[in-house]
Design a protein around this motif. Structure first.
Motif, PDB file in Angstrom:
ATOM      1  N   SER A 244       0.831  -1.207   0.000  1.00  0.00           N
ATOM      2  CA  SER A 244       0.000   0.000   0.000  1.00  0.00           C
ATOM      3  C   SER A 244       0.866   1.258   0.000  1.00  0.00           C
ATOM      4  O   SER A 244       0.604   2.222  -0.731  1.00  0.00           O
ATOM      5  CB  SER A 244      -0.926  -0.009   1.216  1.00  0.00           C
ATOM      6  OG  SER A 244      -1.756   1.133   1.223  1.00  0.00           O
ATOM      7  N   GLN A 245       1.942   1.247   0.793  1.00  0.00           N
ATOM      8  CA  GLN A 245       2.868   2.384   0.818  1.00  0.00           C
ATOM      9  C   GLN A 245       3.581   2.545  -0.519  1.00  0.00           C
ATOM     10  O   GLN A 245       3.766   3.673  -0.998  1.00  0.00           O
ATOM     11  CB  GLN A 245       3.892   2.188   1.939  1.00  0.00           C
ATOM     12  CG  GLN A 245       3.322   2.255   3.346  1.00  0.00           C
ATOM     13  CD  GLN A 245       4.396   1.989   4.386  1.00  0.00           C
ATOM     14  OE1 GLN A 245       5.341   2.768   4.538  1.00  0.00           O
ATOM     15  NE2 GLN A 245       4.278   0.875   5.095  1.00  0.00           N
ATOM     16  N   ILE A 246       3.973   1.416  -1.104  1.00  0.00           N
ATOM     17  CA  ILE A 246       4.649   1.461  -2.399  1.00  0.00           C
ATOM     18  C   ILE A 246       3.728   2.068  -3.447  1.00  0.00           C
ATOM     19  O   ILE A 246       4.155   2.881  -4.285  1.00  0.00           O
ATOM     20  CB  ILE A 246       5.103   0.040  -2.817  1.00  0.00           C
ATOM     21  CG1 ILE A 246       6.288  -0.398  -1.955  1.00  0.00           C
ATOM     22  CG2 ILE A 246       5.476  -0.005  -4.302  1.00  0.00           C
ATOM     23  CD1 ILE A 246       6.686  -1.845  -2.134  1.00  0.00           C
ATOM     24  N   GLN A 247       2.452   1.740  -3.400  1.00  0.00           N
ATOM     25  CA  GLN A 247       1.522   2.252  -4.403  1.00  0.00           C
ATOM     26  C   GLN A 247       1.197   3.731  -4.195  1.00  0.00           C
ATOM     27  O   GLN A 247       0.697   4.381  -5.104  1.00  0.00           O
ATOM     28  CB  GLN A 247       0.247   1.405  -4.424  1.00  0.00           C
ATOM     29  CG  GLN A 247       0.547  -0.017  -4.887  1.00  0.00           C
ATOM     30  CD  GLN A 247      -0.663  -0.776  -5.364  1.00  0.00           C
ATOM     31  OE1 GLN A 247      -1.687  -0.797  -4.701  1.00  0.00           O
ATOM     32  NE2 GLN A 247      -0.543  -1.409  -6.524  1.00  0.00           N
ATOM     33  N   SER A 248       1.535   4.251  -3.034  1.00  0.00           N
ATOM     34  CA  SER A 248       1.426   5.698  -2.846  1.00  0.00           C
ATOM     35  C   SER A 248       2.623   6.415  -3.466  1.00  0.00           C
ATOM     36  O   SER A 248       2.586   7.625  -3.697  1.00  0.00           O
ATOM     37  CB  SER A 248       1.342   6.035  -1.345  1.00  0.00           C
ATOM     38  OG  SER A 248       2.566   5.792  -0.686  1.00  0.00           O
ATOM     39  N   ILE A 249       3.687   5.651  -3.742  1.00  0.00           N
ATOM     40  CA  ILE A 249       4.898   6.185  -4.373  1.00  0.00           C
ATOM     41  C   ILE A 249       4.861   5.951  -5.882  1.00  0.00           C
ATOM     42  O   ILE A 249       5.202   6.829  -6.670  1.00  0.00           O
ATOM     43  CB  ILE A 249       6.159   5.504  -3.783  1.00  0.00           C
ATOM     44  CG1 ILE A 249       6.249   5.751  -2.274  1.00  0.00           C
ATOM     45  CG2 ILE A 249       7.424   5.996  -4.494  1.00  0.00           C
ATOM     46  CD1 ILE A 249       7.276   4.882  -1.579  1.00  0.00           C
ATOM     47  N   GLN A 250       4.449   4.751  -6.269  1.00  0.00           N
ATOM     48  CA  GLN A 250       4.459   4.344  -7.671  1.00  0.00           C
ATOM     49  C   GLN A 250       3.043   4.346  -8.237  1.00  0.00           C
ATOM     50  O   GLN A 250       2.132   3.795  -7.624  1.00  0.00           O
ATOM     51  CB  GLN A 250       5.033   2.928  -7.819  1.00  0.00           C
ATOM     52  CG  GLN A 250       6.476   2.778  -7.390  1.00  0.00           C
ATOM     53  CD  GLN A 250       6.975   1.360  -7.665  1.00  0.00           C
ATOM     54  OE1 GLN A 250       6.246   0.389  -7.521  1.00  0.00           O
ATOM     55  NE2 GLN A 250       8.237   1.256  -8.069  1.00  0.00           N
ATOM     56  N   ASP A 251       2.877   4.919  -9.382  1.00  0.00           N
ATOM     57  CA  ASP A 251       1.578   4.909 -10.055  1.00  0.00           C
ATOM     58  C   ASP A 251       1.530   3.730 -11.017  1.00  0.00           C
ATOM     59  O   ASP A 251       1.522   3.890 -12.235  1.00  0.00           O
ATOM     60  CB  ASP A 251       1.350   6.224 -10.808  1.00  0.00           C
ATOM     61  CG  ASP A 251      -0.034   6.292 -11.440  1.00  0.00           C
ATOM     62  OD1 ASP A 251      -0.931   5.569 -10.964  1.00  0.00           O
ATOM     63  OD2 ASP A 251      -0.203   7.046 -12.407  1.00  0.00           O
ATOM     64  N   ARG A 252       1.516   2.511 -10.445  1.00  0.00           N
ATOM     65  CA  ARG A 252       1.518   1.314 -11.287  1.00  0.00           C
ATOM     66  C   ARG A 252       0.978   0.129 -10.487  1.00  0.00           C
ATOM     67  O   ARG A 252       0.948   0.151  -9.254  1.00  0.00           O
ATOM     68  CB  ARG A 252       2.922   1.020 -11.825  1.00  0.00           C
ATOM     69  CG  ARG A 252       3.958   0.770 -10.777  1.00  0.00           C
ATOM     70  CD  ARG A 252       5.381   0.967 -11.264  1.00  0.00           C
ATOM     71  NE  ARG A 252       5.664   0.319 -12.540  1.00  0.00           N
ATOM     72  CZ  ARG A 252       5.803   1.018 -13.673  1.00  0.00           C
ATOM     73  NH1 ARG A 252       5.656   2.334 -13.675  1.00  0.00           N
ATOM     74  NH2 ARG A 252       6.084   0.393 -14.810  1.00  0.00           N
ATOM     75  N   GLU A 253       0.575  -0.905 -11.219  1.00  0.00           N
ATOM     76  CA  GLU A 253       0.111  -2.120 -10.565  1.00  0.00           C
ATOM     77  C   GLU A 253       1.283  -2.836  -9.912  1.00  0.00           C
ATOM     78  O   GLU A 253       2.420  -2.748 -10.372  1.00  0.00           O
ATOM     79  CB  GLU A 253      -0.538  -3.065 -11.593  1.00  0.00           C
ATOM     80  CG  GLU A 253      -1.838  -2.554 -12.169  1.00  0.00           C
ATOM     81  CD  GLU A 253      -2.351  -3.478 -13.266  1.00  0.00           C
ATOM     82  OE1 GLU A 253      -1.543  -4.231 -13.843  1.00  0.00           O
ATOM     83  OE2 GLU A 253      -3.557  -3.417 -13.559  1.00  0.00           O
TER      84      GLU A 253
END
Length: 358
Positions: A244-253
Motif C-alpha cells: 500500500s505504501q509502495i503504491q502511494s509512491i508508484q503509479d503502477r500495478e
C-alpha cells in the motif's frame, strides 16, 4: 577454475578512468566501448577492434559453462561460472509475441529456503557482485543480437533473493538505467522478492518506475510459512501495508505471484482468502503452475482445470489475472538440481584443498 584476470574490469568506473589516463585515451573511446557493448550488444571482437587499449580491458567476469536450448519452445538456459568457480544460471525466454525476457540471478544459492525451489535447497553460498549480475545481461544480449532479437525485459527472478543482496542489485539497476551505460527504462525491469518490506520500500523510492513483485503463494500465514520459511519474518499484514505504501509512491500495478500447489493453496477457501487479503490494492496476479523438483517430492502441481477455476474466481472479483505457463519445461527442473549438486561438490573440494594447505 577460471584463471585470474588482471585486466581492468568494465564495470569498475575508477579503474576505467585510470586506464583512460594511463593510455591517454579520448573520453569518447570509453563512451563508444560502453555504447557498443551495453546498448548495442555487439560481439567482443567488434567492440575490442574499435578500442585503442583492447589488451588492457576485461569485458566479462563470467565464463559460459553450458548452454541448453529447449526443444519445446524458445527458452534457453545459460549456466555461467564465476571466477570463484561456482555456477549460476540465467534463462532467456523468447515469447511467442516476439518479446524476449531475461531472468537473471542475484546470488549463488538462496537463504530463503522456499520448499518448492531447487535453488532454495542449496542454501546460500554468496552474493553476486554487481559486475556478475550485469555480465549475465551482456552475454545474453550478445546472443540475442546475433539472432536479430532485442532484449525486451529483465527480471530478477533467478537464483537468490534479490533483496538479500540489495546493495549490489540496486547498483546494477542504477547502471542498467544510466544513460552512459545500458540506458534502459526502469519500466523494463522487474525485481521479485519473497517479502523484505524495508528493502521493497527503498527500491520503490529509489526507482519509482521499477516493477516490483511479491512471491506470495498463500494468503494464509501458517500455509505461507510452510511454503516460504522466511515468511515468518514479515507477516501478511505487514506485506499488505508495505505494498500500500509502495503504491502511494508508484503509479503502477503491483505484481502478485502465486504458485499453484495441489491441496495446499488451491482450494475455494484459499482463493477467498487471497481476495480478502488483496482488498483495494491495485495488483496483477500471476498464477504459476508448479514444476516438480526432486528435492520436494511431497509437492504436487494443481490440475489445470482447478487453476483455471481459481483464475476465474479472481477475475470475477475484479482482479487482473494471468496463468503463466512456464517455458523450457524440458530444461528447467533438472538444471537447478545439477547446479546445486555441482556447486556443493566444488565447495567441498575447495574446502578440502584449504584444509590440506593449512
Amino acid at each position: 577454475m577460471p584463471a585470474v584476470d588482471r585486466k581492468t574490469r568494465l564495470f569498475d568506473p575508477d579503474a576505467m578512468e585510470s586506464l583512460r589516463r594511463e593510455h591517454r585515451l579520448d573520453p569518447q573511446a570509453i563512451r563508444q566501448l560502453r555504447n557498443d557493448l551495453l546498448k548495442k550488444f555487439e560481439s567482443d571482437r567488434s567492440v575490442l577492434a574499435k578500442f585503442p587499449a583492447a589488451d588492457s580491458v576485461s569485458l566479462h567476469v563470467l565464463e559460459l559453462y553450458q548452454r541448453m536450448d529447449s526443444e519445446l519452445d524458445g527458452a534457453t538456459k545459460l549456466l555461467f561460472e564465476t571466477r570463484s568457480g561456482m555456477l549460476i544460471e540465467s534463462v532467456i525466454l523468447r515469447i511467442a509475441t516476439g518479446r524476449t525476457t531475461l531472468c537473471v540471478s542475484s546470488q549463488v544459492g538462496c537463504a530463503a529456503a522456499c520448499d518448492f525451489c531447487a535453488t532454495g535447497k542449496m542454501g546460500i553460498a554468496r552474493n553476486l557482485e554487481t559486475s556478475e549480475i550485469l555480465d549475465q545481461i551482456v552475454q545474453a544480449g550478445q546472443m540475442l543480437q546475433q539472432e536479430g532479437r532485442r532484449l525486451s525485459n529483465i527480471v530478477f527472478m533467478g537464483m537468490g533473493e534479490p533483496l538479500h543482496n540489495e546493495s549490489n542489485v540496486t547498483r546494477a539497476i542504477e547502471l542498467l538505467t544510466a544513460s552512459d551505460h545500458f540506458a534502459r527504462s526502469p519500466s523494463t525491469l522487474l525485481v521479485s522478492t519473497v517479502g523484505v518490506p524495508a528493502g521493497m520500500l527503498r527500491l520503490a523510492k529509489r526507482f519509482p518506475k521499477l516493477n516490483l513483485a511479491l512471491s506470495l503463494h498463500s494468503a494464509n500465514q501458517a500455509v505461507r510459512e510452510k511454503i516460504i520459511p522466511l515468511g515468518k519474518k514479515a507477516s501478511l499484514e505487514e506485506l499488505h501495508s508495505t505494498i500500500s505504501q509502495i503504491q502511494s509512491i508508484q503509479d503502477r500495478e503491483f505484481m502478485i505471484e502465486y504458485l499453484m500447489l495441489d491441496q495446499l493453496n488451491d482450494s475455494a477457501d484459499d482463493v477467498q482468502q487471497l481476495i480478502d487479503w488483496i482488498g483495494d490494492l491495485r495488483v496483477h496476479i500471476n498464477l504459476i503452475p508448479y514444476n516438480t523438483i526432486d528435492a520436494s517430492p511431497h509437492l504436487r502441481a494443481t490440475p489445470k482445470q482447478r487453476i483455471e477455476s481459481f483464475a476465474s474466481e479472481l477475475k470475477q472479483a475484479g482482479f487482473k489475472t494471468t496463468v503463466r505457463y512456464s517455458l523450457g519445461s524440458d530444461i528447467e527442473a533438472a538444471c537447478g538440481q545439477l547446479i546445486r549438486q555441482e556447486n556443493r561438490q566444488r565447495a567441498m573440494a575447495d574446502r578440502a584443498v584449504q584444509i590440506n594447505i593449512r
